[in-house]
Write an enzyme that holds these catalytic residues in place. Structure first.
Site, mmCIF file in Angstrom:
data_model
loop_
_atom_site.group_PDB
_atom_site.id
_atom_site.type_symbol
_atom_site.label_atom_id
_atom_site.label_comp_id
_atom_site.label_asym_id
_atom_site.label_seq_id
_atom_site.Cartn_x
_atom_site.Cartn_y
_atom_site.Cartn_z
ATOM 1 N N ASN A 143 0.870 -1.183 0.000
ATOM 2 C CA ASN A 143 0.000 0.000 0.000
ATOM 3 C C ASN A 143 0.903 1.229 0.000
ATOM 4 O O ASN A 143 1.490 1.575 1.022
ATOM 5 C CB ASN A 143 -0.888 -0.028 1.259
ATOM 6 C CG ASN A 143 -1.709 1.245 1.399
ATOM 7 O OD1 ASN A 143 -1.786 2.060 0.481
ATOM 8 N ND2 ASN A 143 -2.325 1.415 2.561
ATOM 9 N N TRP A 144 1.023 1.850 -1.174
ATOM 10 C CA TRP A 144 1.951 2.981 -1.286
ATOM 11 C C TRP A 144 1.411 4.249 -0.623
ATOM 12 O O TRP A 144 2.128 5.241 -0.521
ATOM 13 C CB TRP A 144 2.244 3.264 -2.767
ATOM 14 C CG TRP A 144 3.034 2.191 -3.461
ATOM 15 C CD1 TRP A 144 3.467 1.003 -2.943
ATOM 16 C CD2 TRP A 144 3.473 2.209 -4.831
ATOM 17 N NE1 TRP A 144 4.152 0.278 -3.894
ATOM 18 C CE2 TRP A 144 4.174 0.995 -5.070
ATOM 19 C CE3 TRP A 144 3.342 3.119 -5.881
ATOM 20 C CZ2 TRP A 144 4.741 0.694 -6.308
ATOM 21 C CZ3 TRP A 144 3.902 2.811 -7.117
ATOM 22 C CH2 TRP A 144 4.594 1.612 -7.320
ATOM 23 N N LYS A 145 0.146 4.243 -0.276
ATOM 24 C CA LYS A 145 -0.502 5.436 0.317
ATOM 25 C C LYS A 145 -0.287 6.640 -0.594
ATOM 26 O O LYS A 145 -0.213 6.485 -1.813
ATOM 27 C CB LYS A 145 -0.004 5.674 1.743
ATOM 28 C CG LYS A 145 -0.108 4.415 2.604
ATOM 29 C CD LYS A 145 -0.005 4.700 4.060
ATOM 30 C CE LYS A 145 0.039 3.381 4.816
ATOM 31 N NZ LYS A 145 -0.102 3.545 6.250
ATOM 32 N N HIS A 160 -9.583 0.670 4.828
ATOM 33 C CA HIS A 160 -8.307 0.942 5.502
ATOM 34 C C HIS A 160 -8.568 1.874 6.692
ATOM 35 O O HIS A 160 -9.397 2.785 6.614
ATOM 36 C CB HIS A 160 -7.316 1.581 4.528
ATOM 37 C CG HIS A 160 -5.926 1.640 5.088
ATOM 38 N ND1 HIS A 160 -5.545 2.613 5.981
ATOM 39 C CD2 HIS A 160 -4.853 0.829 4.919
ATOM 40 C CE1 HIS A 160 -4.283 2.397 6.326
ATOM 41 N NE2 HIS A 160 -3.839 1.328 5.703
ATOM 42 N N GLU A 164 -7.032 4.319 7.847
ATOM 43 C CA GLU A 164 -6.878 5.761 7.600
ATOM 44 C C GLU A 164 -8.141 6.324 6.964
ATOM 45 O O GLU A 164 -8.538 7.456 7.236
ATOM 46 C CB GLU A 164 -5.623 6.008 6.733
ATOM 47 C CG GLU A 164 -4.353 5.820 7.565
ATOM 48 C CD GLU A 164 -3.115 5.423 6.786
ATOM 49 O OE1 GLU A 164 -3.107 5.531 5.557
ATOM 50 O OE2 GLU A 164 -2.149 4.967 7.439
ATOM 51 N N GLU A 218 -5.483 -5.402 10.454
ATOM 52 C CA GLU A 218 -4.521 -4.328 10.655
ATOM 53 C C GLU A 218 -4.838 -3.599 11.959
ATOM 54 O O GLU A 218 -5.701 -2.701 11.980
ATOM 55 C CB GLU A 218 -4.595 -3.330 9.492
ATOM 56 C CG GLU A 218 -4.249 -3.930 8.152
ATOM 57 C CD GLU A 218 -3.632 -2.892 7.228
ATOM 58 O OE1 GLU A 218 -2.500 -3.118 6.782
ATOM 59 O OE2 GLU A 218 -4.257 -1.842 6.984
ATOM 60 N N GLY A 260 2.092 2.158 10.725
ATOM 61 C CA GLY A 260 2.997 3.292 10.573
ATOM 62 C C GLY A 260 3.656 3.734 11.868
ATOM 63 O O GLY A 260 4.256 4.803 11.942
ATOM 64 N N SER A 310 3.295 -2.256 10.402
ATOM 65 C CA SER A 310 4.740 -2.199 10.648
ATOM 66 C C SER A 310 5.472 -3.502 10.334
ATOM 67 O O SER A 310 6.404 -3.885 11.037
ATOM 68 C CB SER A 310 5.024 -1.748 12.089
ATOM 69 O OG SER A 310 4.518 -0.439 12.293
ATOM 70 N N GLY A 333 2.728 -1.202 4.289
ATOM 71 C CA GLY A 333 2.747 0.227 3.985
ATOM 72 C C GLY A 333 4.160 0.689 3.713
ATOM 73 O O GLY A 333 4.723 0.474 2.636
ATOM 74 N N GLY A 334 4.762 1.334 4.708
ATOM 75 C CA GLY A 334 6.074 1.971 4.554
ATOM 76 C C GLY A 334 7.129 1.101 3.878
ATOM 77 O O GLY A 334 7.853 1.558 2.988
HETATM 78 C C1 PEP Z 1 -0.924 -0.015 5.992
HETATM 79 O O1 PEP Z 1 -1.049 1.176 5.798
HETATM 80 O O2 PEP Z 1 -1.786 -0.805 5.530
HETATM 81 C C2 PEP Z 1 0.227 -0.478 6.756
HETATM 82 C C3 PEP Z 1 0.235 -1.718 7.171
HETATM 83 O O3 PEP Z 1 1.223 0.431 6.991
HETATM 84 P P1 PEP Z 1 2.671 0.165 7.674
HETATM 85 O O4 PEP Z 1 3.191 -1.122 7.078
HETATM 86 O O5 PEP Z 1 3.483 1.342 7.276
HETATM 87 O O6 PEP Z 1 2.432 0.053 9.128
#
Ligand code: PEP
Length: 252
Positions: free
Chosen positions: A9-11, A95, A97, A167, A173, A212, A233-234
């Site tokens: 997930n590049w956000k 998600h 967010e 999640e 994040g 994470s 994500g990151g």
């Molecule tokens: C996400 O946004 O779905 C996610 C899991 O982010 P991160 O891996 O950065 O915690």
């Protein structure tokens, strides 16, 4: 029997040049016939180009959200048929967010899930508790509520062509991942909830962990019996890190 799956997930990150570089790195390192299914979810405006760059690579493209509406006067929205039209296979719905920052509630998430499937896009349904909910001991209840909202609208059979991502919001994040045991506990509960409706569907549905995940912790988390991969994500923004996570999903 459940093929491991890792989705990035590049956000709201990237430029055309950065995306091209990231994809080049991923394509360079990914093995032909990778046992792990891989998808990337760039921002809407880059989907078309990323889908083109990944054509014939075996790596799928997904969107990060979708409108619940099919067509019409909905300024700023993107429909499921548009996503299908430009080559998407997946779409993330619910998600945290989107739930927290854009006030998407369970009912809207369920309608988005349905809109995606109506166009033969595979929804990646995100569910998970906040820190406050976990500390109150409400984790399993929250996750069950979020799942039930979708099941009530679409029925359990719809999960045959969907992916669920657990999640925990407190892990997204933040650098604080759930322990493998914490992830397994919730994943087992999700599978049990689905099994209460249909055991066969429960056995086949892929449950991803997100929050994470990095190369350093992926293998331990993915080795849990009910964890079938990750939503990343990151760490999906760095080709080598993402590739190591994809490789770690092959533990099953
Ligand atoms: C996400 O946004 O779905 C996610 C899991 O982010 P991160 O891996 O950065 O915690």
């Amino acid at each position: 029997m459940r093929r491991p799956f890792v989705a990035g997930n590049w956000k709201m990150h990237g430029t055309r040049a950065q995306n091209a570089q990231l994809i080049e790195g991923v394509l360079h390192g990914v093995a032909d016939g990778s046992p792990t299914e891989i998808a990337v979810c760039p921002p809407f405006v880059y989907l078309w180009e990323v889908a083109r760059l990944l054509k014939a690579s075996g790596i799928s493209v997904g969107a990060q959200s979708v409108s619940a509406e099919a067509v019409g006067a909905f300024t700023g929205e993107i429909s499921a048929s548009m996503l299908k039209d430009i080559g998407c296979s997946y779409v993330i719905v619910g998600h945290s967010e989107r739930r927290a920052l854009y006030k998407e509630d369970d009912a809207l998430v369920a309608r988005k899930f349905l809109a995606a499937q109506t166009q033969r896009l595979t929804p990646i349904l995100c569910i998970g508790e906040t820190l406050e909910e976990r500390e109150r001991g409400d984790t399993l209840q929250v996750v069950a509520r979020q799942l039930t909202a979708v099941l009530d609208l679409v029925g359990v059979k719809a999960l045959a062509t969907a992916v669920i991502a657990y999640e925990p919001v407190w892990a997204i994040g933040t650098g604080k991942n759930a322990t493998p045991e914490q992830a397994q506990q919730v994943h087992a509960q999700i599978r049990a909830e689905v099994a209460a409706h249909d055991a066969k569907i429960a056995g086949g549905v892929r449950l991803l962990y997100g929050g994470s995940v990095k190369a350093a912790n992926a293998r331990d988390i993915f080795s849990m019996p009910d964890v079938d991969g990750g939503l990343i994500g990151g760490a999906s923004l760095k080709a080598d890190e993402f590739l190591k996570i994809c490789a770690a999903a092959q533990v099953h």
